[in-house]
Design a protein around this motif. Structure first.
Motif, PDB file in Angstrom:
ATOM      1  N   HIS A  17      44.751  32.925  49.276  1.00 56.90           N
ATOM      2  CA  HIS A  17      44.631  34.316  48.839  1.00 56.90           C
ATOM      3  C   HIS A  17      43.966  34.409  47.474  1.00 56.90           C
ATOM      4  O   HIS A  17      43.213  35.350  47.205  1.00 56.90           O
ATOM      5  CB  HIS A  17      46.001  35.018  48.830  1.00 56.90           C
ATOM      6  CG  HIS A  17      46.963  34.496  47.809  1.00 56.90           C
ATOM      7  ND1 HIS A  17      47.006  34.978  46.522  1.00 56.90           N
ATOM      8  CD2 HIS A  17      47.900  33.530  47.872  1.00 56.90           C
ATOM      9  CE1 HIS A  17      47.940  34.338  45.839  1.00 56.90           C
ATOM     10  NE2 HIS A  17      48.500  33.450  46.639  1.00 56.90           N
ATOM     11  N   GLU A  18      44.202  33.416  46.597  1.00 61.93           N
ATOM     12  CA  GLU A  18      43.540  33.428  45.285  1.00 61.93           C
ATOM     13  C   GLU A  18      42.065  33.110  45.407  1.00 61.93           C
ATOM     14  O   GLU A  18      41.232  33.731  44.749  1.00 61.93           O
ATOM     15  CB  GLU A  18      44.217  32.434  44.339  1.00 61.93           C
ATOM     16  CG  GLU A  18      45.517  32.947  43.803  1.00 61.93           C
ATOM     17  CD  GLU A  18      45.913  32.273  42.503  1.00 61.93           C
ATOM     18  OE1 GLU A  18      45.020  31.883  41.724  1.00 61.93           O
ATOM     19  OE2 GLU A  18      47.122  32.158  42.281  1.00 61.93           O
ATOM     20  N   ARG A  19      41.735  32.148  46.250  1.00 62.17           N
ATOM     21  CA  ARG A  19      40.321  31.812  46.444  1.00 62.17           C
ATOM     22  C   ARG A  19      39.557  33.003  47.006  1.00 62.17           C
ATOM     23  O   ARG A  19      38.441  33.289  46.564  1.00 62.17           O
ATOM     24  CB  ARG A  19      40.185  30.591  47.352  1.00 62.17           C
ATOM     25  CG  ARG A  19      40.592  29.297  46.684  1.00 62.17           C
ATOM     26  CD  ARG A  19      40.128  28.079  47.469  1.00 62.17           C
ATOM     27  NE  ARG A  19      40.545  28.068  48.853  1.00 62.17           N
ATOM     28  CZ  ARG A  19      41.646  27.468  49.319  1.00 62.17           C
ATOM     29  NH1 ARG A  19      42.429  26.825  48.491  1.00 62.17           N
ATOM     30  NH2 ARG A  19      41.932  27.495  50.599  1.00 62.17           N
ATOM     31  N   ARG A  20      40.159  33.696  47.975  1.00 59.12           N
ATOM     32  CA  ARG A  20      39.503  34.881  48.548  1.00 59.12           C
ATOM     33  C   ARG A  20      39.318  35.967  47.494  1.00 59.12           C
ATOM     34  O   ARG A  20      38.259  36.574  47.386  1.00 59.12           O
ATOM     35  CB  ARG A  20      40.329  35.431  49.713  1.00 59.12           C
ATOM     36  CG  ARG A  20      40.090  34.753  51.031  1.00 59.12           C
ATOM     37  CD  ARG A  20      40.717  35.533  52.175  1.00 59.12           C
ATOM     38  NE  ARG A  20      42.133  35.783  51.986  1.00 59.12           N
ATOM     39  CZ  ARG A  20      43.110  34.958  52.343  1.00 59.12           C
ATOM     40  NH1 ARG A  20      42.826  33.805  52.912  1.00 59.12           N
ATOM     41  NH2 ARG A  20      44.379  35.272  52.142  1.00 59.12           N
ATOM     42  N   ALA A  21      40.362  36.211  46.706  1.00 57.50           N
ATOM     43  CA  ALA A  21      40.288  37.263  45.687  1.00 57.50           C
ATOM     44  C   ALA A  21      39.238  36.917  44.627  1.00 57.50           C
ATOM     45  O   ALA A  21      38.481  37.793  44.200  1.00 57.50           O
ATOM     46  CB  ALA A  21      41.652  37.469  45.039  1.00 57.50           C
ATOM     47  N   LEU A  22      39.188  35.668  44.218  1.00 59.96           N
ATOM     48  CA  LEU A  22      38.210  35.281  43.199  1.00 59.96           C
ATOM     49  C   LEU A  22      36.783  35.319  43.748  1.00 59.96           C
ATOM     50  O   LEU A  22      35.843  35.685  43.029  1.00 59.96           O
ATOM     51  CB  LEU A  22      38.562  33.917  42.620  1.00 59.96           C
ATOM     52  CG  LEU A  22      39.868  33.898  41.821  1.00 59.96           C
ATOM     53  CD1 LEU A  22      40.194  32.481  41.365  1.00 59.96           C
ATOM     54  CD2 LEU A  22      39.815  34.842  40.640  1.00 59.96           C
ATOM     55  N   TRP A  39      43.820  43.505  40.077  1.00 59.37           N
ATOM     56  CA  TRP A  39      45.091  44.214  40.263  1.00 59.37           C
ATOM     57  C   TRP A  39      45.773  43.724  41.539  1.00 59.37           C
ATOM     58  O   TRP A  39      46.966  43.446  41.554  1.00 59.37           O
ATOM     59  CB  TRP A  39      44.807  45.713  40.317  1.00 59.37           C
ATOM     60  CG  TRP A  39      46.011  46.582  40.274  1.00 59.37           C
ATOM     61  CD1 TRP A  39      46.649  47.144  41.342  1.00 59.37           C
ATOM     62  CD2 TRP A  39      46.719  47.019  39.119  1.00 59.37           C
ATOM     63  NE1 TRP A  39      47.706  47.887  40.924  1.00 59.37           N
ATOM     64  CE2 TRP A  39      47.776  47.840  39.562  1.00 59.37           C
ATOM     65  CE3 TRP A  39      46.560  46.796  37.757  1.00 59.37           C
ATOM     66  CZ2 TRP A  39      48.662  48.433  38.688  1.00 59.37           C
ATOM     67  CZ3 TRP A  39      47.450  47.395  36.892  1.00 59.37           C
ATOM     68  CH2 TRP A  39      48.483  48.199  37.357  1.00 59.37           C
ATOM     69  N   ARG A  40      45.001  43.634  42.624  1.00 57.87           N
ATOM     70  CA  ARG A  40      45.556  43.131  43.895  1.00 57.87           C
ATOM     71  C   ARG A  40      45.951  41.666  43.769  1.00 57.87           C
ATOM     72  O   ARG A  40      46.975  41.238  44.306  1.00 57.87           O
ATOM     73  CB  ARG A  40      44.552  43.315  45.027  1.00 57.87           C
ATOM     74  CG  ARG A  40      44.453  44.738  45.523  1.00 57.87           C
ATOM     75  CD  ARG A  40      43.639  44.850  46.798  1.00 57.87           C
ATOM     76  NE  ARG A  40      42.297  44.307  46.681  1.00 57.87           N
ATOM     77  CZ  ARG A  40      41.236  44.985  46.263  1.00 57.87           C
ATOM     78  NH1 ARG A  40      41.358  46.239  45.920  1.00 57.87           N
ATOM     79  NH2 ARG A  40      40.053  44.412  46.196  1.00 57.87           N
ATOM     80  N   LEU A  41      45.153  40.876  43.075  1.00 59.85           N
ATOM     81  CA  LEU A  41      45.479  39.468  42.875  1.00 59.85           C
ATOM     82  C   LEU A  41      46.772  39.324  42.083  1.00 59.85           C
ATOM     83  O   LEU A  41      47.579  38.438  42.367  1.00 59.85           O
ATOM     84  CB  LEU A  41      44.334  38.747  42.154  1.00 59.85           C
ATOM     85  CG  LEU A  41      44.530  37.265  41.875  1.00 59.85           C
ATOM     86  CD1 LEU A  41      44.780  36.486  43.161  1.00 59.85           C
ATOM     87  CD2 LEU A  41      43.332  36.703  41.129  1.00 59.85           C
ATOM     88  N   ALA A  42      46.996  40.201  41.133  1.00 62.62           N
ATOM     89  CA  ALA A  42      48.247  40.163  40.360  1.00 62.62           C
ATOM     90  C   ALA A  42      49.441  40.399  41.272  1.00 62.62           C
ATOM     91  O   ALA A  42      50.472  39.727  41.154  1.00 62.62           O
ATOM     92  CB  ALA A  42      48.212  41.213  39.249  1.00 62.62           C
ATOM     93  N   ALA A  43      49.319  41.353  42.194  1.00 61.03           N
ATOM     94  CA  ALA A  43      50.408  41.616  43.144  1.00 61.03           C
ATOM     95  C   ALA A  43      50.630  40.399  44.043  1.00 61.03           C
ATOM     96  O   ALA A  43      51.781  40.029  44.330  1.00 61.03           O
ATOM     97  CB  ALA A  43      50.093  42.852  43.983  1.00 61.03           C
ATOM     98  N   ASP A  44      49.552  39.768  44.488  1.00 65.85           N
ATOM     99  CA  ASP A  44      49.679  38.565  45.328  1.00 65.85           C
ATOM    100  C   ASP A  44      50.341  37.430  44.565  1.00 65.85           C
ATOM    101  O   ASP A  44      51.189  36.717  45.117  1.00 65.85           O
ATOM    102  CB  ASP A  44      48.307  38.109  45.838  1.00 65.85           C
ATOM    103  CG  ASP A  44      47.702  39.066  46.845  1.00 65.85           C
ATOM    104  OD1 ASP A  44      48.447  39.909  47.396  1.00 65.85           O
ATOM    105  OD2 ASP A  44      46.472  38.981  47.065  1.00 65.85           O
TER     106      ASP A  44
END
Length: 164
Positions: free
Chosen positions: A77-82, A136-141
């Motif tokens: 999920h972090e790789r996708r968000a970044l 913001w979404r990454l922070a929630a994840d």
């Protein structure tokens, strides 16, 4: 465990810092290439972005390395968000390149002093607007992953306590 609020504050701080760095770099184009002001602004922007990313990732990586001897890759999920954030930044950067000269010329025609600075402010806001929702979404994840990890540890401790 880091709270959702702390993750969100960190996300906003990173978004603002990146926006300011991009805006500063765009505004510094008013100075001649390799001039002292332009080099200093570029170096400061690079140092600020490096420090921001290192302060986010490096402590966790060092803790994990001390505890396990290895560092696991970033979660999917972090790789996708970044990757998503990188794509947004690329699109904004290309758009800024296309609009750079026409917007500066238009500002200069209207009598605006230092059109590079104004376009730098526009660039900062555009970059911030593109990255803030992704961060913001990454922070929630990240907060959700922290909570799940904490719950798993708590369940394991409960299980160990019940077994004794």
């Amino acid at each position: 465990m880091t709270s959702l609020l702390a993750h969100r504050v960190r996300a906003l701080a990173s978004s603002v810092l990146e926006g300011l760095a991009v805006g500063g770099l765009v505004a510094s184009r008013e100075a001649p290439p390799w001039s002292r002001p332009r080099v200093l602004i570029s170096a400061a922007a690079g140092a600020a972005l490096t420090a921001d990313q290192a302060s986010l990732e490096l402590p966790a990586m060092l803790r994990e390395h001390r505890a396990t001897g290895t560092v696991s890759p970033a979660p999917p999920h972090e790789r996708r968000a970044l990757a998503h954030a990188g794509a947004h930044a690329l699109v904004v950067g290309l758009l800024l390149q296309v609009l750079d000269r026409p917007v500066r010329d238009r500002l200069a025609q209207r009598g605006v002093r230092h059109p590079h600075r104004w376009f730098g402010a526009i660039a900062a806001v555009a970059h911030l607007a593109a990255l803030a929702p992704v961060y913001w979404r990454l922070a929630a994840d990240r907060a959700r992953a922290d909570a799940e990890r904490e719950a798993a540890i708590e369940a394991e401790l409960q299980e160990m306590a019940a077994g004794r």
